[in-house]
Design an enzyme around this catalytic site. Structure first.
Site, mmCIF file in Angstrom:
data_model
loop_
_atom_site.group_PDB
_atom_site.id
_atom_site.type_symbol
_atom_site.label_atom_id
_atom_site.label_comp_id
_atom_site.label_asym_id
_atom_site.label_seq_id
_atom_site.Cartn_x
_atom_site.Cartn_y
_atom_site.Cartn_z
ATOM 1 N N LYS A 47 0.840 -1.206 0.000
ATOM 2 C CA LYS A 47 0.000 0.000 0.000
ATOM 3 C C LYS A 47 0.870 1.250 0.000
ATOM 4 O O LYS A 47 0.653 2.170 -0.793
ATOM 5 C CB LYS A 47 -0.892 0.023 1.238
ATOM 6 N N ASN A 48 1.867 1.291 0.885
ATOM 7 C CA ASN A 48 2.637 2.527 1.047
ATOM 8 C C ASN A 48 3.643 2.761 -0.075
ATOM 9 O O ASN A 48 4.207 3.841 -0.181
ATOM 10 C CB ASN A 48 3.327 2.540 2.415
ATOM 11 N N CYS A 148 -4.819 12.963 12.122
ATOM 12 C CA CYS A 148 -5.575 11.705 11.988
ATOM 13 C C CYS A 148 -5.527 11.027 13.355
ATOM 14 O O CYS A 148 -5.001 11.567 14.319
ATOM 15 C CB CYS A 148 -4.964 10.824 10.898
ATOM 16 N N ARG A 153 0.340 14.890 12.638
ATOM 17 C CA ARG A 153 0.952 14.620 11.322
ATOM 18 C C ARG A 153 1.080 15.871 10.453
ATOM 19 O O ARG A 153 0.441 16.011 9.418
ATOM 20 C CB ARG A 153 0.178 13.519 10.616
ATOM 21 N N ASP A 338 4.766 0.861 11.920
ATOM 22 C CA ASP A 338 3.566 0.223 11.362
ATOM 23 C C ASP A 338 3.394 -1.218 11.807
ATOM 24 O O ASP A 338 2.387 -1.846 11.492
ATOM 25 C CB ASP A 338 3.592 0.276 9.824
ATOM 26 N N ARG A 430 -8.466 -0.326 4.035
ATOM 27 C CA ARG A 430 -7.507 0.651 3.486
ATOM 28 C C ARG A 430 -6.139 0.014 3.268
ATOM 29 O O ARG A 430 -5.343 0.489 2.479
ATOM 30 C CB ARG A 430 -7.349 1.828 4.458
HETATM 31 C C1 EPZ Z 1 4.293 7.129 6.108
HETATM 32 O O1 EPZ Z 1 3.527 8.167 6.677
HETATM 33 C C2 EPZ Z 1 3.373 5.923 6.035
HETATM 34 N N1 EPZ Z 1 2.219 6.225 5.188
HETATM 35 C C3 EPZ Z 1 2.896 5.552 7.439
HETATM 36 O O2 EPZ Z 1 2.114 4.357 7.326
HETATM 37 C C4 EPZ Z 1 4.118 5.259 8.303
HETATM 38 O O3 EPZ Z 1 3.694 4.986 9.627
HETATM 39 C C5 EPZ Z 1 5.064 6.466 8.299
HETATM 40 O O4 EPZ Z 1 5.417 6.803 6.951
HETATM 41 C C6 EPZ Z 1 6.347 6.196 9.078
HETATM 42 O O5 EPZ Z 1 7.011 5.097 8.533
HETATM 43 C C7 EPZ Z 1 2.345 6.142 3.847
HETATM 44 O O6 EPZ Z 1 3.404 5.848 3.327
HETATM 45 C C8 EPZ Z 1 1.118 6.434 3.038
HETATM 46 P P1 EPZ Z 1 6.413 10.454 8.185
HETATM 47 P P2 EPZ Z 1 4.124 9.686 6.695
HETATM 48 O O7 EPZ Z 1 6.365 11.707 7.402
HETATM 49 O O8 EPZ Z 1 4.918 9.909 5.476
HETATM 50 C C9 EPZ Z 1 6.643 13.799 11.564
HETATM 51 C C10 EPZ Z 1 0.273 2.952 7.705
HETATM 52 O O9 EPZ Z 1 -0.227 2.470 8.733
HETATM 53 N N2 EPZ Z 1 6.527 14.753 10.444
HETATM 54 O O10 EPZ Z 1 7.575 9.541 8.000
HETATM 55 O O11 EPZ Z 1 3.002 10.609 6.985
HETATM 56 C C11 EPZ Z 1 5.361 13.007 11.766
HETATM 57 O O12 EPZ Z 1 4.451 13.718 12.594
HETATM 58 C C12 EPZ Z 1 0.724 4.400 7.701
HETATM 59 O O13 EPZ Z 1 0.462 2.325 6.642
HETATM 60 C C13 EPZ Z 1 6.667 16.105 10.705
HETATM 61 O O14 EPZ Z 1 6.884 16.514 11.838
HETATM 62 O O15 EPZ Z 1 5.086 9.621 7.955
HETATM 63 C C14 EPZ Z 1 5.862 11.750 12.421
HETATM 64 O O16 EPZ Z 1 6.030 12.006 13.809
HETATM 65 C C15 EPZ Z 1 0.483 5.087 9.031
HETATM 66 N N3 EPZ Z 1 6.564 16.979 9.677
HETATM 67 C C16 EPZ Z 1 7.246 11.543 11.785
HETATM 68 O O17 EPZ Z 1 7.602 12.808 11.230
HETATM 69 C C17 EPZ Z 1 6.330 16.558 8.385
HETATM 70 O O18 EPZ Z 1 6.270 17.402 7.472
HETATM 71 C C18 EPZ Z 1 7.276 10.503 10.670
HETATM 72 O O19 EPZ Z 1 6.258 10.837 9.748
HETATM 73 C C19 EPZ Z 1 6.174 15.179 8.144
HETATM 74 C C20 EPZ Z 1 6.290 14.288 9.182
#
Ligand code: EPZ
Length: 452
Positions: A47-48, A148, A153, A338, A430
């Site tokens: 998915k990701n 969410c 996020r 995850d 999803r």
């Molecule tokens: C991706 O989300 C995945 N989703 C998530 O999977 C996964 O948990 C996550 O990466 C971490 O591996 C998809 O790929 C669609 P991040 P993403 O940006 O990109 C902070 C699932 O269950 N952050 O790596 O949104 C954020 O708050 C989903 O399949 C900022 O502060 O995650 C978090 O604490 C859930 N500012 C950390 O970084 C930003 O601009 C990591 O988030 C972006 C992120």
């Protein structure tokens, strides 16, 4: 609303899928537990990975064909969003019994550069059209995704990276507007203060058509990022450092079409590995790639689970006796956030106390109260959860709150005495393709019941 969805999506099968998925939102899953799971379970496309490969179609006017695309709600929602931007999406004949689909996308002309609130609020990954729209059309207006269930996020790192490459960013009325000076990003360098998968993906897709060179440091190294880089290179992009935390992208004038197969889903595979472990069975995870899962497989082995890597996938076996673990989530190659909820479910049956620490998201323990209602013994203090193993879990009606929390409830139900009803199944749809079909084929007593 649904009629509008039908009008805009160009492929009949996408319409049919949307109809099916919409009615599934009232569904729930009933499980009668304690059956050891044994047999071969096919792993679907990730998915990701799919959610970052789909928007790459915006980067060229030529067709992009994605194979092994998982049949998931979020994939269909993303296809609908791309339709609204002028991308045609045709799903090639997948037999009903097949897992995965082939989708050909073509952005002959980008007819809109706006991702509206009503789509982005339902699927956060929609933010991943920001980078490719900016690269192809020189501008993009995307609704801020908002928070969410698992955390607020933010997308500040997405925006800072694009600004570092020369984009002009404005935020107003709940939307972010990005534009490239005289139509093309000049290039630049950005060091991520925090590893961000989505921000790395958006920055990569913006950079491939930049006028100059873009450099990302402390970039995410998840396998899904590597999959994205491989598709972009197949489309003609010039990227150095693939798989490392430093990516150098030499901008090209244009990219061409490509055909690419989505990587297998390492989180789905890890989730079903936990199912084998918690039920004391043996599952062959067909198509799983162990190279993407070292931290997950190491944790399973530490818990006393037998893990055999084979040519066709991974065989995970357990006698049901599980050792407690101390685990902390962190960016790849460490133990993935995850998988935290799924391991917590598995460890509710371990022989001793486990300590889990969630370092990525601030609210990713929503499965705890539901697991507790099934007899689990879990204490949460801030980012740390202590899971004391119990002899038995007891089936109960439970409520899914987010995708991976839902899977942890399914896993607990598979091991619990009596019947478990998991409500709000749309969370599962999803991220897990035909879950009840895959589980019943390896011995689970599981069925989907529709309230619709
Ligand atoms: C991706 O989300 C995945 N989703 C998530 O999977 C996964 O948990 C996550 O990466 C971490 O591996 C998809 O790929 C669609 P991040 P993403 O940006 O990109 C902070 C699932 O269950 N952050 O790596 O949104 C954020 O708050 C989903 O399949 C900022 O502060 O995650 C978090 O604490 C859930 N500012 C950390 O970084 C930003 O601009 C990591 O988030 C972006 C992120």
């Amino acid at each position: 609303m649904f009629a509008a969805l039908c009008r805009r999506s160009r492929s009949p099968s996408l319409r049919a899928t949307q109809l099916t998925l919409r009615t599934q939102s009232m569904d729930r899953i009933h499980i009668r537990g304690c059956n050891p799971l044994n047999g071969r379970l096919p792993i679907s496309g990730a998915k990701n990975a799919a959610l970052t490969l789909l928007p790459c179609a915006l980067l060229t006017d030529e067709p992009v064909t994605l194979r092994n695309l998982p049949r998931l709600a979020d994939v269909d929602s993303f296809g609908h969003l791309l339709n609204q931007l002028g991308v045609s999406t045709m799903i090639e004949g997948a037999r009903p019994e097949d897992f995965g689909r082939v989708m050909t996308l073509r952005a002959g002309r980008v007819t809109s550069t706006e991702a509206p609130y009503d789509i982005v609020r339902k699927m956060r990954a929609s933010i991943l059209v920001l980078g490719p729209l900016l690269a192809r059309a020189g501008e993009a207006r995307v609704s801020l995704p908002g928070g969410c269930a698992i955390g607020n996020r933010p997308i500040d790192l997405h925006l800072k990276a694009l600004e570092a490459f020369g984009a002009v960013i404005e935020i107003s009325a709940g939307y972010v507007r990005a534009s490239a000076p005289d139509g093309g990003l000049p290039g630049g360098m950005f060091t991520f203060p925090v590893v961000s998968v989505g921000a790395t993906e958006n920055a990569l897709m913006a950079a491939v058509l930049a006028k100059g060179t873009c450099i990302l440091e402390n970039a995410a190294r998840e396998p899904e990022i590597v999959d994205l880089c491989r598709l972009l290179v197949a489309m003609g992009a010039d990227i150095e450092g693939i798989g490392s935390d430093k990516l150098t992208i030499y901008g090209r004038d244009r990219l061409h079409g490509a055909t690419y197969s989505v990587m297998p889903d390492r989180i789905e595979a890890g989730s079903y590995a936990c199912a084998a472990a918690i039920t004391g069975g043996s599952l062959e995870l067909a198509g799983a790639n162990a190279d993407d899962m070292h931290a997950i497989l190491a944790a399973l082995r530490d818990a006393g689970v037998d893990v055999q890597e084979t040519k066709g996938g991974i065989i995970v076996s357990s006698d049901g006796k599980l050792k407690p673990l101390t685990l902390s989530t962190a960016p790849f190659p460490a133990f993935p956030t995850d998988m935290q909820a799924q391991f917590m479910a598995m460890l509710t049956k371990a022989d001793g106390a486990s300590v889990l620490t969630e370092t990525i998201f601030e609210n990713r323990y929503m499965h705890v109260p539901e697991l507790t209602r099934m007899g689990a013994d879990i204490g949460v203090n801030g980012r740390t959860a202590v899971v004391r193993g119990v002899d038995r879990l007891v089936g109960a009606p439970v409520m899914a709150t987010d995708l991976r929390a839902s899977m942890s409830l399914i896993l607990a139900g598979l091991a619990a005495e009596g019947e478990t009803q998991v409500n709000r199944v749309y969370h599962l749809d999803r991220g897990y393709e035909r879950l009840e079909e895959k589980l019943s084929a390896v011995g689970a007593d599981i069925e989907r019941v529709s309230d619709g």
